[in-house]
Design a protein around this motif. Structure first.
Motif, PDB file in Angstrom:
ATOM      1  N   VAL A 187       0.846  -1.175   0.131  1.00  0.00           N
ATOM      2  CA  VAL A 187       0.015   0.009  -0.170  1.00  0.00           C
ATOM      3  C   VAL A 187       0.855   1.218   0.031  1.00  0.00           C
ATOM      4  CG1 VAL A 187      -1.689   1.193   1.258  1.00  0.00           C
ATOM      5  CG2 VAL A 187      -1.911  -1.164   1.144  1.00  0.00           C
ATOM      6  N   GLU A 188       1.908   1.150   0.892  1.00  0.00           N
ATOM      7  CA  GLU A 188       2.846   2.466   0.900  1.00  0.00           C
ATOM      8  C   GLU A 188       3.504   2.475  -0.275  1.00  0.00           C
ATOM      9  OE1 GLU A 188       6.949   2.822   2.958  1.00  0.00           O
ATOM     10  OE2 GLU A 188       5.288   2.557   4.660  1.00  0.00           O
ATOM     11  N   THR A 190       2.751   1.747  -3.396  1.00  0.00           N
ATOM     12  CA  THR A 190       1.642   2.281  -4.471  1.00  0.00           C
ATOM     13  C   THR A 190       1.217   3.511  -4.445  1.00  0.00           C
ATOM     14  OG1 THR A 190       0.810  -0.294  -4.518  1.00  0.00           O
ATOM     15  CG2 THR A 190      -0.634   1.405  -5.462  1.00  0.00           C
ATOM     16  N   ASP A 191       1.018   4.030  -2.862  1.00  0.00           N
ATOM     17  CA  ASP A 191       0.716   5.240  -2.605  1.00  0.00           C
ATOM     18  C   ASP A 191       1.900   6.369  -3.148  1.00  0.00           C
ATOM     19  OD1 ASP A 191      -1.799   4.672  -1.919  1.00  0.00           O
ATOM     20  OD2 ASP A 191      -1.554   4.760   0.240  1.00  0.00           O
ATOM     21  N   ASP A 194       2.500   5.671  -7.153  1.00  0.00           N
ATOM     22  CA  ASP A 194       1.591   5.269  -8.249  1.00  0.00           C
ATOM     23  C   ASP A 194       1.516   3.807  -8.810  1.00  0.00           C
ATOM     24  OD1 ASP A 194       3.018   5.203 -10.716  1.00  0.00           O
ATOM     25  OD2 ASP A 194       2.645   7.352 -11.065  1.00  0.00           O
TER      26      ASP A 194
END
Length: 279
Positions: A187-188, A190-191, A194
């Protein structure tokens, strides 16, 4: 291999259409993916000049192709009758609720030999496969199972990754894959990067954190598979099959053995008993 022998284009179905300019859409909107996008791609592909079309198209992971996706693919060929269409599919990895079939006759060639996984890994996910395959790899370490309830599986999986690194595995050869919620590191990343940047991290010299839904076709020498869901959801058997088959040399499965075997939808009682024994 010279430039003339290299593929002219390699990317996802979405990027395949983006080269012609279709609209962007919400990645979570199935109506966009299965109706609006392919309809626009089909129209644009039909109007392309021959020099922008392809002599042949290769479709990988075709078991997840929707019916509507085949039309723009065929229209992208210079000659729809004589152009080459090569389709690679594994029904055991159908983990999305799409059931499209190519609208042309294909010559089926069945691969029944496993060239990726060690014999121990191959035999561990064998109960999940509806047809018999034969391992062509050598022997390796036994598949390890770390018992943990789903709510604690992420922490136990992190510990399993640390143990592999302490044993001498290089981080670039290790992956942690989840079947339920994504790992916080995924998640980290990807955030921060992108979606496209996140996937570039797969080639970094670091442990890769991913989800089985996105890792079909990928592999790492050592994989920790985190079963952070109870196996009762749709396509649970396919998710487990995909996750266990991503490791080429060493596999560690983290989860609840009884719940994992009992919750695999689509498995008969005999297959569930064999799966529990393998785990």
């Amino acid at each position: 291999m010279g430039p003339k022998h290299r593929p002219a284009f390699v990317a996802t179905f979405h990027a395949f259409g983006q080269q012609w300019g279709p609209a962007e859409g919400d990645r979570t909107d199935s109506e966009f993916w299965e109706e609006r996008l392919p309809a626009e791609m089909a129209e644009l592909a039909g109007g392309l000049p021959d020099k922008q079309k392809y002599d042949a198209v290769i479709v990988d992971e075709a078991q997840d192709f929707a019916d509507s996706w085949w039309t723009p693919v065929l229209r992208s060929l210079r000659d729809e009758e004589k152009g080459g269409l090569f389709v690679y599919s594994d029904e055991n990895q159908r983990i999305f609720a799409r059931f499209g079939r190519p609208p042309v006759a294909l010559v089926p060639l069945v691969l029944n030999h496993n060239m990726r996984n060690t014999r121990q890994i191959h035999e561990s996910f064998g109960p999940l496969a509806p047809s018999r395959m034969y391992s062509r790899r050598g022997v390796g370490p036994a598949v390890r199972f770390v018992s943990s309830p789903p709510e604690d599986a992420l922490e136990a999986a992190d510990d399993a990754v640390d143990a592999l690194l302490e044993e001498g595995w290089e981080p670039r050869n290790v992956a942690l894959l989840t079947t339920g919620h994504r790992h916080p590191v995924q998640v980290e990343r990807t955030d921060f990067h992108d979606q496209e940047g996140y996937w570039r991290t797969y080639w970094d010299d670091d442990v890769f954190y991913g989800h089985v839904l996105g890792c079909k076709g990928l592999e790492r020498r050592a994989v920790v598979l985190c079963l952070n869901e109870d196996g009762s959801r749709d396509r649970a058997r396919e998710r487990l099959y995909v996750g266990m088959s991503r490791a080429t040399d060493e596999l560690v499965v983290v989860g609840d053995r009884d719940r994992t075997a009992r919750g695999r939808r689509g498995c008969g009682e005999a297959a569930r008993a064999r799966l529990k024994a393998c785990l």
